[in-house]
Motif scaffolding. Structure first.
Motif, mmCIF file in Angstrom:
data_model
loop_
_atom_site.group_PDB
_atom_site.id
_atom_site.type_symbol
_atom_site.label_atom_id
_atom_site.label_comp_id
_atom_site.label_asym_id
_atom_site.label_seq_id
_atom_site.Cartn_x
_atom_site.Cartn_y
_atom_site.Cartn_z
ATOM 1 N N GLU A 1 -1.614 -6.250 -0.883
ATOM 2 C CA GLU A 1 -2.335 -5.162 -0.226
ATOM 3 C C GLU A 1 -3.212 -5.686 0.909
ATOM 4 O OE1 GLU A 1 -5.934 -1.968 -1.127
ATOM 5 O OE2 GLU A 1 -5.090 -3.140 -2.780
ATOM 6 N N TRP A 2 -3.960 -6.756 0.633
ATOM 7 C CA TRP A 2 -4.900 -7.213 1.656
ATOM 8 C C TRP A 2 -4.239 -7.969 2.795
ATOM 9 C CZ3 TRP A 2 -8.859 -4.611 2.521
ATOM 10 C CH2 TRP A 2 -9.433 -3.871 1.469
ATOM 11 N N PHE B 1 -2.605 1.813 -2.297
ATOM 12 C CA PHE B 1 -2.956 2.460 -1.047
ATOM 13 C C PHE B 1 -3.231 3.955 -1.207
ATOM 14 C CE2 PHE B 1 -0.732 -1.319 0.581
ATOM 15 C CZ PHE B 1 -1.619 -1.722 1.570
ATOM 16 N N ARG C 1 -3.043 -4.988 4.899
ATOM 17 C CA ARG C 1 -4.141 -4.370 5.644
ATOM 18 C C ARG C 1 -4.588 -5.259 6.813
ATOM 19 N NH1 ARG C 1 -6.291 0.095 3.229
ATOM 20 N NH2 ARG C 1 -6.011 0.363 0.968
#
Length: 259
Positions: free
Chosen positions: A34-35, A60, A38
């Protein structure tokens, strides 16, 4: 055709703006996936392929209805399947799609170029593809020797044993596997100790020397400091890079990604 990340052809593509896609496969951590997504999507167009099925949609907060498989077989378009987080970031559930693609690829003797290259044929081509999976063998087979696979491990009593078992299984499927180990531990010194033990074991018994990737805290806290560390790490990793599939190439199921 696949290119090494830092070769001359890749440099020329960047210089003249030719389309290419970099692939970041992350095994074992939805949070890190996820990071990375992002962070990259702050500047680039990113597609997240989620082999877990739903973990990325949950991370998300974006519901999804269809799988990559429906794109590969031509039943759905990218816009129908992808969950849009914002203008540069989309999520595609891919549990069935990646499994089916590998089965198709084995039967027909094809590689992953057409699969990954298909994302460059979108109306707004992806620049990064971040793949989340719990299966190191699957990631290894998809990437082959084109680039590194990132394996995330925890600092616990089973870390070396579990990492060795997963790498051994993956090497049996793909002898050209390249591994970059990210360790979640209390400090970089401890993370490097865990990595060195894993590397010593795999080099002794498998002839494979996984590289150290990054030391991370056990709980990731988003922010500019984390983003800077992730971007800095990417500069040292040897990730796969793919070009768009040639327009004259015979059609395969994967080319419907661009439809």
């Amino acid at each position: 055709m696949r290119e090494a990340p830092m070769d001359q052809a890749a440099s020329l593509r960047r210089l003249f703006g030719a389309a290419s896609l970099r692939v970041l496969p992350i095994v074992g951590s939805a949070q890190l996936t996820e990071w990375f997504a992002r962070t990259l999507a702050a500047e680039r167009r990113v597609v997240v392929l989620d082999h877990s099925g739903a973990e990325m949609a949950q991370a998300f907060g974006r519901p999804t209805r269809f799988d990559l498989a429906t794109m590969l077989w031509g039943d759905r378009r990218f816009e129908d399947v992808a969950a849009r987080v914002h203008d540069r970031l989309s999520i595609v559930p891919a549990r069935a799609g990646l499994d089916q693609y590998l089965e198709y690829a084995r039967q027909h003797g094809i590689g992953s170029d057409s699969l990954f290259g298909g994302f460059l044929q979108l109306s707004r081509p992806a620049e990064w593809l971040v793949m989340h999976t719990r299966s190191l063998p699957l990631a290894a087979e998809l990437l082959g020797d084109a680039g590194e696979v990132v394996l995330v491990v925890e600092d616990d009593v089973e870390a070396v044993k579990n990492a060795y078992a997963r790498i051994k299984e993956a090497v049996e499927r793909e002898p050209g596997l390249q591994v970059r180990v990210v360790v979640k531990a209390l400090g970089e010194a401890r993370a490097r100790v865990v990595h060195e033990r894993i590397a010593a074991t795999t080099e002794r018994f498998l002839g494979l020397n996984p590289q150290f990737g990054l030391a991370l805290p056990k709980v990731l806290r988003p922010g500019t400091q984390l983003g800077a560390r992730l971007k800095a790490a990417l500069g040292n990793w040897q990730l796969a890079e793919f070009e768009a599939a040639p327009a004259a190439a015979p059609a395969t199921q994967s080319q419907t990604v661009a439809a």
